[in-house]
Design a protein around this motif. Sequence first.
Motif, short mmCIF file in Angstrom:
data_model
loop_
_atom_site.label_atom_id
_atom_site.label_comp_id
_atom_site.label_asym_id
_atom_site.label_seq_id
_atom_site.Cartn_x
_atom_site.Cartn_y
_atom_site.Cartn_z
N ARG A 160 28.65 75.99 103.66
CA ARG A 160 28.20 77.09 102.81
C ARG A 160 26.89 77.68 103.34
O ARG A 160 26.08 76.98 103.97
CB ARG A 160 28.00 76.59 101.38
N PRO A 161 26.66 78.97 103.08
CA PRO A 161 25.41 79.61 103.53
C PRO A 161 24.16 78.93 102.98
O PRO A 161 23.12 78.95 103.63
CB PRO A 161 25.55 81.04 103.00
N ALA A 162 24.25 78.34 101.79
CA ALA A 162 23.07 77.71 101.19
C ALA A 162 22.56 76.56 102.04
O ALA A 162 21.34 76.36 102.18
CB ALA A 162 23.41 77.22 99.78
N VAL A 163 23.48 75.80 102.65
CA VAL A 163 23.07 74.68 103.50
C VAL A 163 22.39 75.19 104.76
O VAL A 163 21.36 74.65 105.20
CB VAL A 163 24.28 73.80 103.85
N GLU A 164 22.94 76.25 105.35
CA GLU A 164 22.31 76.82 106.53
C GLU A 164 20.94 77.38 106.21
O GLU A 164 20.00 77.26 107.02
CB GLU A 164 23.21 77.93 107.11
N ALA A 165 20.81 77.96 105.02
CA ALA A 165 19.51 78.48 104.61
C ALA A 165 18.49 77.35 104.45
O ALA A 165 17.32 77.50 104.84
CB ALA A 165 19.65 79.25 103.30
N LEU A 166 18.92 76.24 103.90
CA LEU A 166 18.01 75.10 103.76
C LEU A 166 17.57 74.59 105.13
O LEU A 166 16.40 74.21 105.31
CB LEU A 166 18.71 73.98 102.98
N ARG A 167 18.49 74.57 106.08
CA ARG A 167 18.14 74.12 107.42
C ARG A 167 17.15 75.07 108.08
O ARG A 167 16.20 74.65 108.75
CB ARG A 167 19.41 74.00 108.26
N ARG A 175 16.65 66.11 101.53
CA ARG A 175 16.69 67.18 100.52
C ARG A 175 17.99 67.98 100.62
O ARG A 175 18.57 68.35 99.61
CB ARG A 175 15.49 68.10 100.68
N THR A 176 18.42 68.20 101.85
CA THR A 176 19.68 68.94 102.04
C THR A 176 20.88 68.10 101.61
O THR A 176 21.76 68.58 100.88
CB THR A 176 19.84 69.35 103.51
N ALA A 177 20.92 66.84 102.09
CA ALA A 177 22.08 66.00 101.83
C ALA A 177 22.17 65.57 100.37
O ALA A 177 23.23 65.68 99.74
CB ALA A 177 22.05 64.77 102.74
N ILE A 178 21.07 65.06 99.83
CA ILE A 178 21.08 64.55 98.46
C ILE A 178 20.83 65.65 97.44
O ILE A 178 21.51 65.75 96.42
CB ILE A 178 20.03 63.42 98.30
N GLY A 179 19.84 66.49 97.75
CA GLY A 179 19.45 67.52 96.78
C GLY A 179 20.49 68.60 96.58
O GLY A 179 20.61 69.14 95.47
N TYR A 180 21.24 68.92 97.63
CA TYR A 180 22.24 70.00 97.47
C TYR A 180 23.67 69.50 97.65
O TYR A 180 24.50 69.65 96.75
CB TYR A 180 21.97 71.12 98.47
N VAL A 181 23.97 68.90 98.81
CA VAL A 181 25.36 68.54 99.10
C VAL A 181 25.87 67.48 98.12
O VAL A 181 26.94 67.65 97.51
CB VAL A 181 25.49 68.03 100.55
N ALA A 182 25.11 66.41 97.95
CA ALA A 182 25.57 65.35 97.04
C ALA A 182 25.66 65.84 95.60
O ALA A 182 26.58 65.48 94.87
CB ALA A 182 24.62 64.16 97.14
N ARG A 183 24.70 66.67 95.19
CA ARG A 183 24.75 67.22 93.83
C ARG A 183 25.98 68.11 93.63
O ARG A 183 26.58 68.13 92.56
CB ARG A 183 23.48 68.01 93.53
N SER A 184 26.37 68.81 94.67
CA SER A 184 27.56 69.68 94.58
C SER A 184 28.85 68.88 94.57
O SER A 184 29.91 69.42 94.23
CB SER A 184 27.57 70.66 95.76
#
Length: 272
Positions: A160-167, A175-184
């Motif tokens: 998703r674009p949100a992950v690329e934006a976080l990177r 923060r990327t893995a737990i804060g966004y991906v795992a929460r999703s």
Amino acid sequence: MKHARQTLPRYALAVALIALPLLLALLGPHLAGSAGPRSVSFSAGEGHWLGTDFTGRDVWRQVLLGGRSVVLVALAATALTYLIAIPLGLAAALTRRTWLEESLMRPLDVLIAVPSLLLVLLVAATLTPGPVGLTVLVGLAAVPDAARVVHAAAVEISSRPAVEALRMQGESWWRTAIGYVARSMRRILAADAGIRLTGALYLVSTAAFLGVGVQPDAADWAVMVDRNRTGLFLQPWAVVVPALLIAALSMGTNLLFDAALQKRDRWKGARR
């Protein structure tokens, strides 16, 4: 309102199925009291309202004592599975190095080809029986399949674009893995947890039924089913009651997770 009325009976049925096994597992040992004198094997009555088992022990007391080992080992094994599978699946999905992803996931594909019960039996044959060892074995046996579920879900979310934006913002891996991906992935993990816990109950019960991980005369629901089956037609309660408790807990767990997920989906739909 209509959807809520449809979900309510499933919740009620799930809670009804789960409540008694859980209460017996948690409170049973405190209510069991001291063991009285042993009676005749597979006898009915004589102060034992569910009769006696294969060694003349009171069946009701064994039921009160036998749930904790099955339930707690299954819960602990499920927790151990996710403690390993979630970081492993996320690491494989979010890495940009193909060789690392392959190194993490391909060995799991090999392990999936080996039936979980066979793996538990092979390893347990060399270990001293005990709840800790059985917990570790059952938890590890489920890791390959759970890690693949996590990996597949995380690969889709990580595109998703949100992950690329976080990177691009320089956010940390955690923060990327737990804060966004795992929460999703919460809905997927919740659905998988019901299946995983039921599988753990099956493995723990089957292993105990076969005498793996517990003593042959232990106060354990699965052991009760195994050891008392020879007297099924003389004193059926020693087999029927623990078998029904294990079945009720497994069915209730799946129903509860299904009902919770359906309610969440309808709530989100209503908000939109």
